[in-house]
Design a protein around this motif. Structure first.
Motif, PDB file in Angstrom:
ATOM      1  N   ASP A 246    -101.730 -28.355 -39.113  1.00 23.04           N
ATOM      2  CA  ASP A 246    -101.028 -29.448 -38.475  1.00 23.04           C
ATOM      3  C   ASP A 246     -99.520 -29.135 -38.427  1.00 23.04           C
TER       4      ASP A 246
ATOM      5  N   TYR B  89     -94.540 -29.314 -42.797  1.00 20.74           N
ATOM      6  CA  TYR B  89     -93.497 -29.367 -41.761  1.00 20.74           C
ATOM      7  C   TYR B  89     -93.525 -30.672 -40.958  1.00 20.74           C
ATOM      8  N   SER B  90     -94.723 -31.179 -40.643  1.00 21.20           N
ATOM      9  CA  SER B  90     -94.802 -32.371 -39.777  1.00 21.20           C
ATOM     10  C   SER B  90     -94.022 -33.540 -40.373  1.00 21.20           C
TER      11      SER B  90
ATOM     12  N   ASN C 203     -94.755 -26.633 -31.291  1.00 23.44           N
ATOM     13  CA  ASN C 203     -94.167 -27.524 -30.284  1.00 23.44           C
ATOM     14  C   ASN C 203     -92.638 -27.464 -30.298  1.00 23.44           C
ATOM     15  N   GLU C 204     -92.070 -27.308 -31.479  1.00 23.04           N
ATOM     16  CA  GLU C 204     -90.601 -27.198 -31.544  1.00 23.04           C
ATOM     17  C   GLU C 204     -90.138 -25.902 -30.878  1.00 23.04           C
TER      18      GLU C 204
ATOM     19  N   SER D 276     -98.887 -26.542 -35.878  1.00 22.12           N
ATOM     20  CA  SER D 276     -98.902 -26.927 -34.463  1.00 22.12           C
ATOM     21  C   SER D 276     -97.664 -27.754 -34.112  1.00 22.12           C
ATOM     22  N   THR D 277     -97.181 -28.578 -35.062  1.00 25.08           N
ATOM     23  CA  THR D 277     -95.920 -29.287 -34.798  1.00 25.08           C
ATOM     24  C   THR D 277     -94.794 -28.272 -34.609  1.00 25.08           C
TER      25      THR D 277
ATOM     26  N   ARG E 246     -89.896 -32.088 -41.885  1.00 29.32           N
ATOM     27  CA  ARG E 246     -88.893 -31.659 -40.897  1.00 29.32           C
ATOM     28  C   ARG E 246     -87.851 -32.737 -40.601  1.00 29.32           C
TER      29      ARG E 246
END
Ligand SMILES: Cc1cc2nc3c(=O)[nH]c(=O)nc-3n(C[C@H](O)[C@H](O)[C@H](O)COP(=O)(O)OP(=O)(O)OC[C@H]3O[C@@H](n4cnc5c(N)ncnc54)[C@H](O)[C@@H]3O)c2cc1C
Length: 487
Positions: free
Chosen positions: A276, A228-229, A283-284, A279-280, A232
């Protein structure tokens, strides 16, 4: 034994059975439950759903009704002023309590406050819960008790409160129902869906409802979250969750998503990448919380810039420019691809939302409110908090916004985030045969290359409606007004 008085559960933006605090609380009392939905767009002001959202709503209500029927009940549908609809249902059923999960749009807060007061005056219990956010907007504040205007400290405060998040609530296996059911409209009576069917692309793309939301989350966890990091930002691949409409309509709670993604750390060597991405992603989800925090504390931002200096920004009323932007005919392939993806599916990738919005407000100098209104009508995830934050962020006038003088070059954005041109080829098929070198800038291609790709610039595909360098200078000149305005 006297029959127990019934309780109404008023479904709104929480169209699910899992992790639904209002429903769980009502069931706990042991009272027979009447699930109700009221269509009341006239009193919802700027929160009244647009055309794409109405399509979603119709399908989501059907899914909820089916889920309730499987448990032996159903959804009672009414329309009109919510206060009147609730009063009528209380008269018809003798209900003594009404439960709902809170919404945060200004007009809805005002209406719900009035309804709560009226019910309590009449001796009816009125209980509202948090079913749509991780944290209530008033639970998070700066050390001196003020609302946050900057994302990073806001998100840190949220992470610090993570241990206070409530446990997830299971979906009920059984719900006590009343002996007699009040009458109900059919979902079709609400006329939420278009008379001329333009929604085929929506049907191919989405499965509204709780089961569709759960399947979307499962797909995201198994195939997307690890990367995803990085993924995205690439619109040509499925690199994000696509949970936004499901979250907006409350077919899944942010707490379910948060918990699921927090606990999905894999057991093997992909662990680091996976956590990772997780966690990104969290945050979204906190950007969504931040958007609701801002909407609650600064309700005027639905129509006005949070940074009042931007009220002086000279804007244009350019109907031709707006039309070209809306219809994906700006001559900037990445923008046109996004606007057509939006029209066809009711959704647009976040990176492309940013580039398309930037073209409207910075290159064309059209008011951000005009772009927000178009998104409102065409997005299936149209959400007053997220849409307002997104547009003000791009226009440079919101909380923690992108500085105005940073102006995206739409061609370079395309080359960077759609390097193979996959996204443009999909949504702007008339450019599909262009070599990758020119796909984001067709007018830079030699004539024979354009011709052999079957493109007739100005005929089958427009030349750019503005020159980037000239538009950038004009935008920066307009920004001087803002810099001169008193803070
Ligand atoms: C101009 C503009 C307008 C926007 N309008 C909306 C809108 O009306 N409704 C909407 O839900 N989002 C809006 N967004 C935010 C964002 O583009 C979408 O939430 C995202 O593209 C949804 O795709 P996803 O579910 O795959 O996101 P993911 O990347 O998988 O993110 C997970 C979830 O986090 C939340 N989220 C992610 N990014 C943001 C963000 N920047 N702001 C707030 N929440 C975020 C969403 O709920 C999203 O579903 C807008 C962004 C811009 C730049």
């Amino acid at each position: 034994m006297p029959r127990m008085a019934v309780a109404i559960v008023w479904f709104r933006s929480d169209l699910r059975l899992h992790d639904n605090p209002a429903l769980s609380d009502a069931i706990k009392t042991g009272a027979p439950i009447i699930p109700m939905f009221i269509h009341s767009p006239d009193e919802e002001a700027e929160a009244a759903p647009g055309a794409a959202s109405r399509w979603w709503l119709a399908n989501s209500l059907r899914a909820l009704d089916v889920a309730l029927r499987k448990l032996g009940g159903g959804l009672v549908i009414r329309r009109g002023r919510a206060a009147d609809a609730i009063a009528a249902l209380i008269r018809e059923t003798g209900a003594t309590a009404v439960y709902w999960n809170r919404r945060y749009e200004p007009a809805i807060i005002a209406r719900d406050g009035r309804i709560k007061a009226q019910l309590q005056q009449r001796g009816i219990s009125a209980e509202s819960h948090n079913g749509s956010l991780l944290f209530e907007p008033w639970e998070i504040s700066t050390q001196d008790g003020r609302p946050y205007r900057v994302y990073t400290p806001f998100s840190k405060a949220c992470f610090a409160r993570e241990p206070h998040l409530r446990p997830l609530l299971p979906a009920p296996k059984k719900i006590p129902w009343p002996a007699a059911w009040p009458k109900s409209l059919e979902i079709d009576d609400l006329q939420l869906e278009p008379r001329i069917d333009w929604a085929a692309g929506f049907r191919d793309t989405w499965s509204p409802g709780e089961a569709g939301a759960a399947a979307t989350l499962r797909r995201f966890e198994s195939a997307v979250v690890a990367d995803y990091s990085t993924s995205r930002d690439i619109p040509g691949v499925v690199g994000t969750s696509r949970l936004s409409p499901h979250l907006h309509f409350g077919e899944i709670s942010p707490l379910m998503v948060w918990r699921e993604v927090s606990t999905c750390a894999p057991k093997d060597s992909t662990r680091i990448a996976h956590s990772d991405g997780g966690s990104t992603f969290r945050n979204e989800l906190l950007w969504r919380e931040f958007a609701h925090h801002l909407l609650y504390h600064f309700p005027r931002t639905v129509a006005e810039p949070l940074d009042a200096r931007f009220a002086t920004f000279p804007r244009k009323h350019d109907a031709r420019g707006l039309k070209a932007w809306q219809s994906g005919q700006t001559g900037f392939p990445i923008v046109d691809a996004g606007m057509r993806e939006l029209w066809h599916t009711g959704w647009m990738h976040n990176r492309v939302r940013m580039v398309a919005a930037s073209l409207l407000v910075k290159h064309l100098l059209i008011p951000w409110q005009a772009g927000a209104a178009w998104f409102w009508d065409t997005l299936v995830d149209a959400d007053l908090a997220n849409n307002t934050l997104g547009w003000q962020w791009i226009a440079g006038c919101g909380a923690d916004a992108a500085p105005f003088f940073r102006i995206f070059n739409p061609t370079l954005q395309g080359e960077k985030f759609d390097p193979d041109g996959l996204y443009v080829r999909r949504w702007v098929p008339e450019l599909a045969e262009l070599p990758v070198r020119y796909i984001h800038n067709p007018s830079s291609a030699p004539e024979d290359v354009v011709r052999s790709a079957g493109v007739l610039l100005g005929k089958t595909y427009p030349a750019p409606i503005v020159d980037h360098a000239a538009a950038r200078s004009a935008a920066l000149a307009a920004y001087e007004h803002v810099k001169r305005a008193a803070p």
